[in-house]
Design a protein around this motif. Structure first.
Motif, PDB file in Angstrom:
ATOM      1  N   ILE A 135       3.478   9.105 -13.731  1.00  0.00           N
ATOM      2  CA  ILE A 135       4.484   8.234 -13.117  1.00  0.00           C
ATOM      3  C   ILE A 135       3.716   7.331 -12.153  1.00  0.00           C
ATOM      4  O   ILE A 135       3.119   7.815 -11.194  1.00  0.00           O
ATOM      5  CB  ILE A 135       5.531   9.055 -12.331  1.00  0.00           C
ATOM      6  CG1 ILE A 135       6.183  10.100 -13.231  1.00  0.00           C
ATOM      7  CG2 ILE A 135       6.561   8.134 -11.698  1.00  0.00           C
ATOM      8  CD1 ILE A 135       6.990  11.146 -12.477  1.00  0.00           C
ATOM      9  N   VAL A 136       3.710   6.035 -12.439  1.00  0.00           N
ATOM     10  CA  VAL A 136       2.908   5.106 -11.640  1.00  0.00           C
ATOM     11  C   VAL A 136       3.838   4.127 -10.921  1.00  0.00           C
ATOM     12  O   VAL A 136       4.719   3.532 -11.546  1.00  0.00           O
ATOM     13  CB  VAL A 136       1.919   4.321 -12.536  1.00  0.00           C
ATOM     14  CG1 VAL A 136       1.042   3.396 -11.700  1.00  0.00           C
ATOM     15  CG2 VAL A 136       1.049   5.278 -13.358  1.00  0.00           C
ATOM     16  N   LEU A 140       1.941  11.910 -10.049  1.00  0.00           N
ATOM     17  CA  LEU A 140       2.650  10.787  -9.430  1.00  0.00           C
ATOM     18  C   LEU A 140       1.624   9.937  -8.690  1.00  0.00           C
ATOM     19  O   LEU A 140       0.974  10.412  -7.756  1.00  0.00           O
ATOM     20  CB  LEU A 140       3.706  11.336  -8.451  1.00  0.00           C
ATOM     21  CG  LEU A 140       4.488  10.318  -7.627  1.00  0.00           C
ATOM     22  CD1 LEU A 140       5.229   9.333  -8.517  1.00  0.00           C
ATOM     23  CD2 LEU A 140       5.479  11.042  -6.705  1.00  0.00           C
ATOM     24  N   VAL A 141       1.452   8.683  -9.157  1.00  0.00           N
ATOM     25  CA  VAL A 141       0.415   7.814  -8.594  1.00  0.00           C
ATOM     26  C   VAL A 141       1.088   6.644  -7.879  1.00  0.00           C
ATOM     27  O   VAL A 141       1.836   5.877  -8.486  1.00  0.00           O
ATOM     28  CB  VAL A 141      -0.528   7.292  -9.708  1.00  0.00           C
ATOM     29  CG1 VAL A 141      -1.593   6.380  -9.125  1.00  0.00           C
ATOM     30  CG2 VAL A 141      -1.179   8.461 -10.450  1.00  0.00           C
ATOM     31  N   LEU A 142       0.823   6.537  -6.573  1.00  0.00           N
ATOM     32  CA  LEU A 142       1.452   5.516  -5.743  1.00  0.00           C
ATOM     33  C   LEU A 142       0.377   4.572  -5.236  1.00  0.00           C
ATOM     34  O   LEU A 142      -0.615   5.022  -4.644  1.00  0.00           O
ATOM     35  CB  LEU A 142       2.154   6.177  -4.548  1.00  0.00           C
ATOM     36  CG  LEU A 142       3.088   7.337  -4.885  1.00  0.00           C
ATOM     37  CD1 LEU A 142       3.551   8.035  -3.612  1.00  0.00           C
ATOM     38  CD2 LEU A 142       4.286   6.825  -5.686  1.00  0.00           C
ATOM     39  N   LEU A 143       0.547   3.284  -5.481  1.00  0.00           N
ATOM     40  CA  LEU A 143      -0.511   2.334  -5.117  1.00  0.00           C
ATOM     41  C   LEU A 143       0.072   1.180  -4.321  1.00  0.00           C
ATOM     42  O   LEU A 143       0.957   0.465  -4.809  1.00  0.00           O
ATOM     43  CB  LEU A 143      -1.168   1.795  -6.385  1.00  0.00           C
ATOM     44  CG  LEU A 143      -1.680   2.849  -7.375  1.00  0.00           C
ATOM     45  CD1 LEU A 143      -1.085   2.625  -8.749  1.00  0.00           C
ATOM     46  CD2 LEU A 143      -3.187   2.835  -7.457  1.00  0.00           C
ATOM     47  N   LEU A 180       7.851   3.698  -0.700  1.00  0.00           N
ATOM     48  CA  LEU A 180       6.611   4.347  -1.136  1.00  0.00           C
ATOM     49  C   LEU A 180       6.292   5.559  -0.239  1.00  0.00           C
ATOM     50  O   LEU A 180       5.854   6.599  -0.733  1.00  0.00           O
ATOM     51  CB  LEU A 180       5.454   3.351  -1.121  1.00  0.00           C
ATOM     52  CG  LEU A 180       4.384   3.592  -2.181  1.00  0.00           C
ATOM     53  CD1 LEU A 180       4.928   3.387  -3.587  1.00  0.00           C
ATOM     54  CD2 LEU A 180       3.175   2.701  -1.971  1.00  0.00           C
ATOM     55  N   ASN A 181       6.543   5.420   1.058  1.00  0.00           N
ATOM     56  CA  ASN A 181       6.304   6.542   1.982  1.00  0.00           C
ATOM     57  C   ASN A 181       7.195   7.741   1.646  1.00  0.00           C
ATOM     58  O   ASN A 181       6.767   8.888   1.755  1.00  0.00           O
ATOM     59  CB  ASN A 181       6.570   6.115   3.433  1.00  0.00           C
ATOM     60  CG  ASN A 181       5.483   5.209   3.971  1.00  0.00           C
ATOM     61  OD1 ASN A 181       4.401   5.126   3.414  1.00  0.00           O
ATOM     62  ND2 ASN A 181       5.780   4.521   5.066  1.00  0.00           N
ATOM     63  N   ILE A 182       8.415   7.458   1.244  1.00  0.00           N
ATOM     64  CA  ILE A 182       9.321   8.556   0.868  1.00  0.00           C
ATOM     65  C   ILE A 182       8.819   9.220  -0.421  1.00  0.00           C
ATOM     66  O   ILE A 182       8.770  10.445  -0.525  1.00  0.00           O
ATOM     67  CB  ILE A 182      10.774   8.052   0.731  1.00  0.00           C
ATOM     68  CG1 ILE A 182      11.331   7.733   2.126  1.00  0.00           C
ATOM     69  CG2 ILE A 182      11.659   9.075   0.012  1.00  0.00           C
ATOM     70  CD1 ILE A 182      12.711   7.108   2.136  1.00  0.00           C
ATOM     71  N   GLY A 229      -1.055  11.148  -5.950  1.00  0.00           N
ATOM     72  CA  GLY A 229      -2.247  10.359  -5.626  1.00  0.00           C
ATOM     73  C   GLY A 229      -1.775   9.082  -4.959  1.00  0.00           C
ATOM     74  O   GLY A 229      -0.881   8.410  -5.483  1.00  0.00           O
ATOM     75  N   TRP A 230      -2.356   8.744  -3.813  1.00  0.00           N
ATOM     76  CA  TRP A 230      -1.796   7.668  -3.011  1.00  0.00           C
ATOM     77  C   TRP A 230      -2.894   6.721  -2.542  1.00  0.00           C
ATOM     78  O   TRP A 230      -3.797   7.135  -1.816  1.00  0.00           O
ATOM     79  CB  TRP A 230      -1.074   8.277  -1.811  1.00  0.00           C
ATOM     80  CG  TRP A 230      -0.231   7.344  -1.024  1.00  0.00           C
ATOM     81  CD1 TRP A 230       0.276   6.151  -1.426  1.00  0.00           C
ATOM     82  CD2 TRP A 230       0.225   7.544   0.323  1.00  0.00           C
ATOM     83  NE1 TRP A 230       1.021   5.596  -0.429  1.00  0.00           N
ATOM     84  CE2 TRP A 230       1.009   6.420   0.653  1.00  0.00           C
ATOM     85  CE3 TRP A 230       0.051   8.554   1.266  1.00  0.00           C
ATOM     86  CZ2 TRP A 230       1.612   6.276   1.896  1.00  0.00           C
ATOM     87  CZ3 TRP A 230       0.653   8.417   2.496  1.00  0.00           C
ATOM     88  CH2 TRP A 230       1.433   7.296   2.808  1.00  0.00           C
ATOM     89  N   VAL A 231      -2.807   5.478  -2.972  1.00  0.00           N
ATOM     90  CA  VAL A 231      -3.674   4.437  -2.428  1.00  0.00           C
ATOM     91  C   VAL A 231      -2.833   3.665  -1.425  1.00  0.00           C
ATOM     92  O   VAL A 231      -1.901   2.951  -1.805  1.00  0.00           O
ATOM     93  CB  VAL A 231      -4.176   3.478  -3.538  1.00  0.00           C
ATOM     94  CG1 VAL A 231      -4.962   2.319  -2.929  1.00  0.00           C
ATOM     95  CG2 VAL A 231      -5.032   4.226  -4.546  1.00  0.00           C
ATOM     96  N   SER A 232      -3.127   3.862  -0.121  1.00  0.00           N
ATOM     97  CA  SER A 232      -2.317   3.197   0.904  1.00  0.00           C
ATOM     98  C   SER A 232      -3.172   2.118   1.559  1.00  0.00           C
ATOM     99  O   SER A 232      -4.269   1.814   1.103  1.00  0.00           O
ATOM    100  CB  SER A 232      -1.845   4.220   1.939  1.00  0.00           C
ATOM    101  OG  SER A 232      -2.945   4.651   2.708  1.00  0.00           O
TER     102      SER A 232
END
Ligand SMILES: Nc1ncnc2c1ncn2[C@@H]1O[C@H](COP(=O)(O)OP(=O)(O)OP(=O)(O)O)[C@@H](O)[C@H]1O
Length: 235
Positions: free
Chosen positions: A189-190, A158-161, A51-53, A84-87
């Motif tokens: 892209i989720v 690009l949505v990363l959760l 996910l970090n990459i 968009g990143w929910v970390s």
């Protein structure tokens, strides 16, 4: 100018090494627009590294990542506004109100007519009534709702959760579920890391299972197979 929104992210033989540990080992896959990909695996399997990459805050040691036609380094320089990143970190400020937090992030992204967009998101995540309270007074679940709005208000492709349902009650989890469906239907892209198997089972079009940095399964959940069995067979 930021690059165009990618219609896919492609990984080819991506490895990430920390000392002697292969956090990822030759991972190849394609993440498509209009799909939800779940990233599963036991502790230390490499989920966060991947996910970090994808968030471009870490880079592969080897292999290739492409965002549409754009190479990794170029996207890392110019494409972050598309992400968009929910970390694990909420990245919201306790001293500011909910409304001020969203306005601040919107201004950072240079979003025009930000106030209308902020009001829309406050409403969407159920925080309109609490919008003028400092975030320090919010419950964990309210902070998570705000974090999700903060990650999405700039309209990322690009949505990363990472565990987006953390701290959320049933209503909050239902909100995440409906938002994810909308993001997919809008052609984004989720990618989601979650221990909530029922959420994944209902929503994921593509299930990636990592084991010790290697991709052990990829593709839709086989019909009739419960996610837990699929997971146990590959993780
Ligand atoms: N910054 C780092 N320095 C050294 N080793 C690291 C670093 N980040 C990750 N690793 C190692 O890489 C491997 C993969 O870690 P990663 O955090 O990606 O796994 P994960 O699947 O997200 O695990 P978890 O579910 O526990 O968060 C682990 O062996 C971890 O110890």
């Amino acid at each position: 100018m930021p690059p165009r929104s990618p219609n896919a992210v492609t990984l080819r033989d991506v490895s990430r090494v920390f000392g002697r540990t292969f956090a990822l080992h030759r991972v190849s896959t394609t993440l498509k627009a209009g799909s939800i990909t779940a990233l599963l695996g036991n502790n230390g399997a490499g989920k966060s590294t991947l996910l970090n990459i994808l968030a471009t805050v870490d880079a592969p040691s080897d292999g290739e990542v492409r965002f549409g036609k754009v190479a990794f380094a170029d996207f890392a320089r110019r494409g972050r506004a598309r992400i968009g990143w929910v970390s694990h970190q909420t990245l919201v400020y306790d001293e500011l109100t909910g409304r001020e937090n969203l306005t601040f992030f919107g201004q950072l992204y240079g979003i025009p007519h930000i106030q209308k967009i902020v009001e829309g998101w406050l409403e969407r995540v159920g925080l309109s009534a609490a919008a003028d309270r400092p975030v320090g007074t919010y419950s964990r679940g309210m902070k998570q709702r705000l974090t999700i709005a903060r990650a999405l208000l700039h309209d990322p492709q690009l949505v990363l959760l990472d565990e987006p349902a953390t701290g959320l009650d049933q209503a909050g989890t239902a909100l995440v579920s409906s938002l994810l469906g909308e993001l997919r239907d809008e052609g984004r892209i989720v990618v989601i890391i979650s221990h909530n198997f029922s959420l994944i089972e209902t929503l994921a079009d593509n299930v990636l299972i990592l084991r010790k940095g290697q991709l052990r399964a990829s593709g839709p959940l086989p019909p009739g197979t419960p996610l837990v069995s699929h997971y146990q067979a590959h993780a």
